[in-house]
Enzyme design. Structure first.
Site, PDB file in Angstrom:
ATOM      1  N   SER A 125      20.281 -34.853  15.315  1.00 20.34           N
ATOM      2  CA  SER A 125      20.289 -33.409  15.059  1.00 20.34           C
ATOM      3  C   SER A 125      18.896 -32.839  14.835  1.00 20.34           C
ATOM      4  O   SER A 125      18.015 -33.487  14.261  1.00 20.34           O
ATOM      5  CB  SER A 125      21.133 -33.160  13.800  1.00 20.34           C
ATOM      6  OG  SER A 125      20.881 -31.881  13.285  1.00 20.34           O
ATOM      7  N   GLU A 127      18.298 -30.879  12.622  1.00 20.65           N
ATOM      8  CA  GLU A 127      18.107 -30.829  11.162  1.00 20.65           C
ATOM      9  C   GLU A 127      17.099 -31.895  10.716  1.00 20.65           C
ATOM     10  O   GLU A 127      16.529 -31.795   9.635  1.00 20.65           O
ATOM     11  CB  GLU A 127      19.431 -31.076  10.441  1.00 20.65           C
ATOM     12  CG  GLU A 127      20.265 -29.845  10.235  1.00 20.65           C
ATOM     13  CD  GLU A 127      19.631 -28.832   9.291  1.00 20.65           C
ATOM     14  OE1 GLU A 127      19.428 -29.161   8.115  1.00 20.65           O
ATOM     15  OE2 GLU A 127      19.331 -27.718   9.737  1.00 20.65           O
ATOM     16  N   TYR A 149      22.191 -34.137   4.427  1.00 18.77           N
ATOM     17  CA  TYR A 149      22.693 -34.323   5.797  1.00 18.77           C
ATOM     18  C   TYR A 149      21.546 -34.736   6.729  1.00 18.77           C
ATOM     19  O   TYR A 149      21.677 -35.685   7.513  1.00 18.77           O
ATOM     20  CB  TYR A 149      23.340 -33.027   6.284  1.00 18.77           C
ATOM     21  CG  TYR A 149      23.629 -32.998   7.766  1.00 18.77           C
ATOM     22  CD1 TYR A 149      24.811 -33.521   8.283  1.00 18.77           C
ATOM     23  CD2 TYR A 149      22.716 -32.430   8.664  1.00 18.77           C
ATOM     24  CE1 TYR A 149      25.078 -33.492   9.656  1.00 18.77           C
ATOM     25  CE2 TYR A 149      22.972 -32.398  10.029  1.00 18.77           C
ATOM     26  CZ  TYR A 149      24.149 -32.930  10.519  1.00 18.77           C
ATOM     27  OH  TYR A 149      24.398 -32.905  11.876  1.00 18.77           O
TER      28      TYR A 149
HETATM   29  P1  NDP Z   1      32.553 -31.344  13.585  1.00 18.55           P
HETATM   30  O1  NDP Z   1      32.308 -31.202  12.138  1.00 18.55           O
HETATM   31  O2  NDP Z   1      33.290 -30.272  14.316  1.00 18.55           O
HETATM   32  O3  NDP Z   1      33.356 -32.727  13.837  1.00 18.55           O
HETATM   33  C1  NDP Z   1      33.138 -33.857  13.046  1.00 18.55           C
HETATM   34  C2  NDP Z   1      34.167 -34.919  13.397  1.00 18.55           C
HETATM   35  O4  NDP Z   1      33.926 -36.102  12.608  1.00 18.55           O
HETATM   36  C3  NDP Z   1      35.629 -34.514  13.119  1.00 18.55           C
HETATM   37  O5  NDP Z   1      36.436 -34.978  14.180  1.00 18.55           O
HETATM   38  C4  NDP Z   1      35.947 -35.288  11.847  1.00 18.55           C
HETATM   39  O6  NDP Z   1      37.308 -35.569  11.689  1.00 18.55           O
HETATM   40  C5  NDP Z   1      35.166 -36.567  12.099  1.00 18.55           C
HETATM   41  N1  NDP Z   1      34.993 -37.354  10.887  1.00 18.55           N
HETATM   42  C6  NDP Z   1      34.535 -36.928   9.677  1.00 18.55           C
HETATM   43  N2  NDP Z   1      34.537 -37.939   8.797  1.00 18.55           N
HETATM   44  C7  NDP Z   1      35.005 -39.038   9.452  1.00 18.55           C
HETATM   45  C8  NDP Z   1      35.223 -40.389   9.080  1.00 18.55           C
HETATM   46  N3  NDP Z   1      34.969 -40.818   7.832  1.00 18.55           N
HETATM   47  N4  NDP Z   1      35.668 -41.255  10.005  1.00 18.55           N
HETATM   48  C9  NDP Z   1      35.966 -40.837  11.269  1.00 18.55           C
HETATM   49  N5  NDP Z   1      35.775 -39.558  11.687  1.00 18.55           N
HETATM   50  C10 NDP Z   1      35.296 -38.669  10.784  1.00 18.55           C
HETATM   51  O7  NDP Z   1      31.131 -31.598  14.279  1.00 18.55           O
HETATM   52  P2  NDP Z   1      30.582 -31.156  15.727  1.00 18.55           P
HETATM   53  O8  NDP Z   1      31.615 -31.452  16.731  1.00 18.55           O
HETATM   54  O9  NDP Z   1      29.996 -29.809  15.633  1.00 18.55           O
HETATM   55  O10 NDP Z   1      29.360 -32.148  15.898  1.00 18.55           O
HETATM   56  C11 NDP Z   1      29.514 -33.446  16.460  1.00 18.55           C
HETATM   57  C12 NDP Z   1      28.378 -34.337  15.998  1.00 18.55           C
HETATM   58  O11 NDP Z   1      27.138 -33.796  16.435  1.00 18.55           O
HETATM   59  C13 NDP Z   1      28.258 -34.486  14.492  1.00 18.55           C
HETATM   60  O12 NDP Z   1      27.784 -35.797  14.238  1.00 18.55           O
HETATM   61  C14 NDP Z   1      27.197 -33.483  14.112  1.00 18.55           C
HETATM   62  O13 NDP Z   1      26.572 -33.872  12.917  1.00 18.55           O
HETATM   63  C15 NDP Z   1      26.281 -33.584  15.305  1.00 18.55           C
HETATM   64  N6  NDP Z   1      25.519 -32.395  15.620  1.00 18.55           N
HETATM   65  C16 NDP Z   1      26.156 -31.201  15.785  1.00 18.55           C
HETATM   66  C17 NDP Z   1      25.457 -30.094  16.148  1.00 18.55           C
HETATM   67  C18 NDP Z   1      26.119 -28.768  16.322  1.00 18.55           C
HETATM   68  O14 NDP Z   1      25.396 -27.751  16.336  1.00 18.55           O
HETATM   69  N7  NDP Z   1      27.424 -28.712  16.484  1.00 18.55           N
HETATM   70  C19 NDP Z   1      23.986 -30.164  16.385  1.00 18.55           C
HETATM   71  C20 NDP Z   1      23.432 -31.484  16.220  1.00 18.55           C
HETATM   72  C21 NDP Z   1      24.181 -32.545  15.856  1.00 18.55           C
HETATM   73  P3  NDP Z   1      38.184 -34.718  10.596  1.00 18.55           P
HETATM   74  O15 NDP Z   1      38.183 -33.330  11.140  1.00 18.55           O
HETATM   75  O16 NDP Z   1      39.490 -35.395  10.593  1.00 18.55           O
HETATM   76  O17 NDP Z   1      37.426 -34.827   9.323  1.00 18.55           O
HETATM   77  P1  GDR Z   2      23.191 -25.534  10.316  1.00 21.46           P
HETATM   78  O1  GDR Z   2      24.348 -24.484  10.684  1.00 21.46           O
HETATM   79  O2  GDR Z   2      23.005 -25.691   8.869  1.00 21.46           O
HETATM   80  O3  GDR Z   2      21.989 -25.135  11.120  1.00 21.46           O
HETATM   81  O4  GDR Z   2      23.807 -26.904  10.863  1.00 21.46           O
HETATM   82  P2  GDR Z   2      24.999 -23.314   9.825  1.00 21.46           P
HETATM   83  O5  GDR Z   2      25.706 -22.461  10.795  1.00 21.46           O
HETATM   84  O6  GDR Z   2      25.768 -23.839   8.666  1.00 21.46           O
HETATM   85  O7  GDR Z   2      23.713 -22.544   9.224  1.00 21.46           O
HETATM   86  C1  GDR Z   2      22.750 -21.937  10.075  1.00 21.46           C
HETATM   87  C2  GDR Z   2      21.838 -21.059   9.238  1.00 21.46           C
HETATM   88  O8  GDR Z   2      22.557 -19.911   8.797  1.00 21.46           O
HETATM   89  C3  GDR Z   2      22.254 -19.684   7.431  1.00 21.46           C
HETATM   90  N1  GDR Z   2      23.349 -18.943   6.814  1.00 21.46           N
HETATM   91  C4  GDR Z   2      24.609 -19.387   6.636  1.00 21.46           C
HETATM   92  N2  GDR Z   2      25.199 -20.554   6.982  1.00 21.46           N
HETATM   93  C5  GDR Z   2      26.508 -20.704   6.704  1.00 21.46           C
HETATM   94  N3  GDR Z   2      27.127 -21.838   7.073  1.00 21.46           N
HETATM   95  N4  GDR Z   2      27.216 -19.755   6.046  1.00 21.46           N
HETATM   96  C6  GDR Z   2      26.671 -18.573   5.643  1.00 21.46           C
HETATM   97  O9  GDR Z   2      27.320 -17.728   5.045  1.00 21.46           O
HETATM   98  C7  GDR Z   2      25.297 -18.376   5.970  1.00 21.46           C
HETATM   99  N5  GDR Z   2      24.435 -17.355   5.773  1.00 21.46           N
HETATM  100  C8  GDR Z   2      23.267 -17.713   6.278  1.00 21.46           C
HETATM  101  C9  GDR Z   2      22.049 -21.085   6.861  1.00 21.46           C
HETATM  102  O10 GDR Z   2      21.370 -21.019   5.618  1.00 21.46           O
HETATM  103  C10 GDR Z   2      21.282 -21.740   7.996  1.00 21.46           C
HETATM  104  O11 GDR Z   2      19.935 -21.457   7.861  1.00 21.46           O
HETATM  105  C11 GDR Z   2      24.463 -26.989  12.121  1.00 21.46           C
HETATM  106  C12 GDR Z   2      25.533 -28.109  11.987  1.00 21.46           C
HETATM  107  O12 GDR Z   2      26.324 -28.119  13.142  1.00 21.46           O
HETATM  108  C13 GDR Z   2      24.866 -29.462  11.832  1.00 21.46           C
HETATM  109  O13 GDR Z   2      25.853 -30.492  11.868  1.00 21.46           O
HETATM  110  C14 GDR Z   2      23.873 -29.646  12.983  1.00 21.46           C
HETATM  111  O14 GDR Z   2      23.230 -30.894  12.878  1.00 21.46           O
HETATM  112  C15 GDR Z   2      22.855 -28.516  12.992  1.00 21.46           C
HETATM  113  O15 GDR Z   2      23.549 -27.292  13.141  1.00 21.46           O
HETATM  114  C16 GDR Z   2      21.859 -28.642  14.130  1.00 21.46           C
END
Ligand code: NDP
Ligand code: GDR
Length: 332
Positions: A125, A127, A149
């Site tokens: 990520s 992050e 995280y």
């Molecule tokens: P989500 O939060 O939508 O999905 C996370 C998944 O992980 C869910 O299916 C959840 O299942 C599963 N999970 C959580 N805990 C466990 C566990 N203990 N064992 C098995 N499965 C588990 O994430 P995204 O689809 O958005 O992201 C996918 C991956 O990419 C993540 O690793 C995220 O950190 C990473 N990522 C995401 C980004 C983004 O912007 N979306 C950017 C960069 C990285 P359940 O719902 O049942 O808990």
């Molecule tokens: P992020 O996504 O932390 O970048 O992680 P998120 O949408 O939670 O926050 C983005 C930015 O928005 C600001 N923010 C808020 N965020 C949330 N959630 N709720 C609010 O009300 C709000 N107001 C302002 C946050 O402070 C932050 O700066 C996502 C996840 O998908 C991670 O798993 C992934 O790795 C990174 O993107 C890349």
């Protein structure tokens, strides 16, 4: 037939990736952790639930992962499972470290101990860049995570690199910047805003409280990003790639765009509440995906504005449907 194992199959990326791989003719196995009830709504929305073989296991339980790998013999593993909400990682740092950090090592060890020759994709990520050390972040930018995280992801990232270098495993890390979609969870700011827009338009919500409106992110569309995951595993050599759009906008612009789509001014509906600020913020992220463009032939296709429009439209349909079914109206 090529078999892929997806951890995190029920999440946003798991759903889009499963759809993408099924369209390519893959057999898809999806890891399901034991829960009192499992949410398959994303897979249901994409109408692919019945095409997936669900297998039980948990990121915190290496023996379950070994069993799943031995029984399913995947050719490719996409390790997407995580506690992925940054905000929650301060409230549950140990759970986050166990699932998001140590869980990656469990997958790598499970593959190694099973003598599996499978290729592994690790969901790293942006992050990990946190307090950014360079104005635009690439594969060569030093890391400085700002949340439990981010620290856990960095552990998983380096373990992936280490297993590749130590054991010659085909393990790649995709350093993906934020990517969103109508399947995004409501925890995240984009979907929180588009859902609020829909509720405000439908008259069931008055306003929305957000945290830091000045944070800037490089936001892309999840549907575009899952293709990059697959492309990484089709290369001759395992390598890490940054996946991003190269454009950064702030949360304020996100609000402006989403409310403008329904003809409203966000300033009338959005409040910034200091209680929702994070203990340590990532102020700005912007990715340089030129390596992905030159080596994978990948680049983002969907603009930020198109994606937000798609999310607002879907949320408007969802909220209208919920209201209609609450009133007992048959929409079909
Ligand atoms: P989500 O939060 O939508 O999905 C996370 C998944 O992980 C869910 O299916 C959840 O299942 C599963 N999970 C959580 N805990 C466990 C566990 N203990 N064992 C098995 N499965 C588990 O994430 P995204 O689809 O958005 O992201 C996918 C991956 O990419 C993540 O690793 C995220 O950190 C990473 N990522 C995401 C980004 C983004 O912007 N979306 C950017 C960069 C990285 P359940 O719902 O049942 O808990
Ligand atoms: P992020 O996504 O932390 O970048 O992680 P998120 O949408 O939670 O926050 C983005 C930015 O928005 C600001 N923010 C808020 N965020 C949330 N959630 N709720 C609010 O009300 C709000 N107001 C302002 C946050 O402070 C932050 O700066 C996502 C996840 O998908 C991670 O798993 C992934 O790795 C990174 O993107 C890349």
């Amino acid at each position: 037939m090529t078999t892929a194992l997806i951890t995190g199959i029920t999440g946003q990326d798991g759903a889009y990736l499963a759809q993408f791989l099924l369209q390519k003719g893959y057999q898809v196995a999806g890891l399901l952790p034991q829960r009192s009830s499992t949410s398959l709504w994303r897979l249901d929305e994409l109408k692919i639930t019945d095409n997936i073989r669900f297998v039980h296991g948990d990121m915190t339980d290496v023996s379950s992962l070994i069993k799943v790998i031995k029984e399913n013999q995947p050719d490719e593993i996409y390790n997407l499972a995580a506690q992925s909400f940054v905000g929650a990682s301060w409230k549950q740092p140990i759970l986050t470290s166990n699932v998001t950090g140590l869980g990656v090592l469990h997958v790598l060890e499970a593959a190694r101990l099973s003598n599996s020759q499978c290729k592994i994709y690790q969901a790293s990520s942006s992050e990990m860049f946190g307090l950014v050390q360079q104005p635009i972040q690439s594969e060569y930018t030093p890391f400085y995570p700002r949340s439990p995280y981010g620290v856990a992801k960095l552990f998983g990232h380096w373990m992936t690199v280490n297993y590749r270098e130590s054991y010659g495993m085909f393990a790649c890390s995709g350093i993906l910047f934020n990517h969103e979609s109508p399947l995004r969870s409501l925890h995240f700011v984009t979907r929180k805003v588009t859902d609020a827009v829909a509720r405000i338009v439908c008259g069931v919500q008055g306003s929305v409280r957000l945290g830091n409106l000045e944070a800037r992110r490089d936001w892309g569309f999840a549907g575009d990003y899952v293709e990059a995951m697959w492309l990484m595993l089709q290369q001759e050599q395992p390598e890490d790639f940054v996946i991003a759009t190269g454009r950064t906008v702030d949360v304020r612009y996100l609000c402006e765009t989403a409310f403008r789509y329904v003809g409203l001014d966000y300033k009338d509906y959005v409040e910034s509440d200091p209680a929702l600020f994070r203990p340590a913020e990532v102020d700005v992220l912007i990715g340089d995906a030129s390596k992905a463009k030159s080596k994978l032939g990948w680049e983002a296709k969907t603009s930020f504005e198109e994606m937000i429009r798609m999310m607002v439209e879907t949320d408007l349909q969802r909220v209208s449907k919920q209201l209609a079914s609450a009133k007992g109206t048959d929409l079909s």
